[in-house]
Design a protein around this motif. Structure first.
Motif, PDB file in Angstrom:
ATOM      1  N   LYS A 142      11.683  89.471  34.423  1.00 18.08           N
ATOM      2  CA  LYS A 142      11.635  88.326  35.336  1.00 18.08           C
ATOM      3  C   LYS A 142      10.376  87.470  35.177  1.00 18.08           C
ATOM      4  CE  LYS A 142      14.667  90.389  38.702  1.00 18.08           C
ATOM      5  NZ  LYS A 142      14.870  90.792  40.059  1.00 18.08           N
ATOM      6  N   LEU A 143       9.886  87.365  33.955  1.00 21.73           N
ATOM      7  CA  LEU A 143       8.797  86.443  33.679  1.00 21.73           C
ATOM      8  C   LEU A 143       9.314  85.154  33.054  1.00 21.73           C
ATOM      9  CD1 LEU A 143       5.949  88.769  32.389  1.00 21.73           C
ATOM     10  CD2 LEU A 143       6.257  87.774  34.646  1.00 21.73           C
ATOM     11  N   TYR A 194       1.082  92.153  35.573  1.00 23.62           N
ATOM     12  CA  TYR A 194       2.501  91.822  35.705  1.00 23.62           C
ATOM     13  C   TYR A 194       2.776  91.121  37.037  1.00 23.62           C
ATOM     14  CZ  TYR A 194       7.440  92.499  36.625  1.00 23.62           C
ATOM     15  OH  TYR A 194       8.748  92.293  36.967  1.00 23.62           O
ATOM     16  N   ARG A 218       4.203  87.409  37.766  1.00 22.93           N
ATOM     17  CA  ARG A 218       5.411  87.211  38.575  1.00 22.93           C
ATOM     18  C   ARG A 218       5.133  86.265  39.741  1.00 22.93           C
ATOM     19  NH1 ARG A 218       9.605  90.998  39.315  1.00 22.93           N
ATOM     20  NH2 ARG A 218      10.252  89.579  40.954  1.00 22.93           N
TER      21      ARG A 218
END
Length: 160
Positions: free
Chosen positions: A10-11, A149, A153
Motif C-alpha cells: 500500500k505504498l 514503512y 504510508r
C-alpha cells in the motif's frame, strides 16, 4: 515487479476524482498552483507561493506538495501522477496513482543493510555471542523498518 510490491504494501494506490470544472478551467487552476521545476535541495526556502511542484503536460501531470520549512507532516514524500479528460459537458475526470518515490524504499533498505548486516556478521563470528543480543539487533531492525514503512504510508494518506 517493484511496482507490484509497492501496491501490495500500500505504498502505491490508484485514485480517481471527478471535478465539476471544464478541462480548460482545471488546466488553468492546475498551472496556477503547480511550480513547474525540477527537484531543488533548498526548495523549502523558496519564495514561491505555489502549493505543488512537478511536471505538467497537455493531458497529464506528476506533482507533489512543496516542502515547507518546519513542516510537520510528510505529505511531500508522495507523488501524484495522473491524467485528466472531459466527462460530459462540464466535468473533468482525473485518474492516476499516488505513490512514494520508487527509489526511497530502496534507499532505506540499503542504509539498513549497511548498518545491520555488519553487526549481525560480527555477532555471528564473535566468540562470546549471546543469542539475546542477536535477537535484540534483529528486533531493532524490524522496528526501524516498520517506522519508515508507517511514515511512508502516512505520507500517502496525507497526499490524498
Amino acid at each position: 515487479m517493484l511496482e507490484d510490491i509497492l501496491r501490495k504494501i500500500k505504498l502505491k494506490q490508484d485514485i480517481s476524482i471527478e471535478i465539476p470544472l471544464s478541462k480548460a478551467q482545471f488546466k488553468t487552476r492546475l498551472h496556477e498552483s503547480v511550480d513547474v521545476r525540477k527537484y531543488n535541495l533548498f526548495e523549502q526556502f523558496s519564495s514561491s507561493e505555489k502549493v505543488f511542484i512537478g511536471e505538467l503536460s497537455d493531458d497529464g501531470f506528476k506533482i507533489r506538495p512543496v516542502k515547507k520549512i518546519f513542516q510537520n507532516n510528510l505529505a511531500y514524500l508522495s507523488w501524484f501522477t495522473g491524467n485528466y479528460d472531459m466527462r460530459g459537458s462540464d466535468k473533468t475526470f482525473v485518474s492516476g496513482e499516488i505513490s512514494v518515490s520508487k527509489y526511497f524504499p530502496i534507499l532505506i533498505l540499503i542504509i539498513m543493510l549497511l548498518g545491520y548486516v555488519p553487526a549481525i556478521i560480527t555477532l555471528t563470528f564473535s566468540s562470546n555471542m549471546d543469542t539475546i543480543v542477536g535477537f535484540l539487533i534483529f528486533f531493532h531492525g524490524l522496528v526501524m523498518l516498520s517506522i519508515f514503512y508507517f511514515i511512508l504510508r502516512r505520507s500517502i494518506n496525507l497526499g490524498k
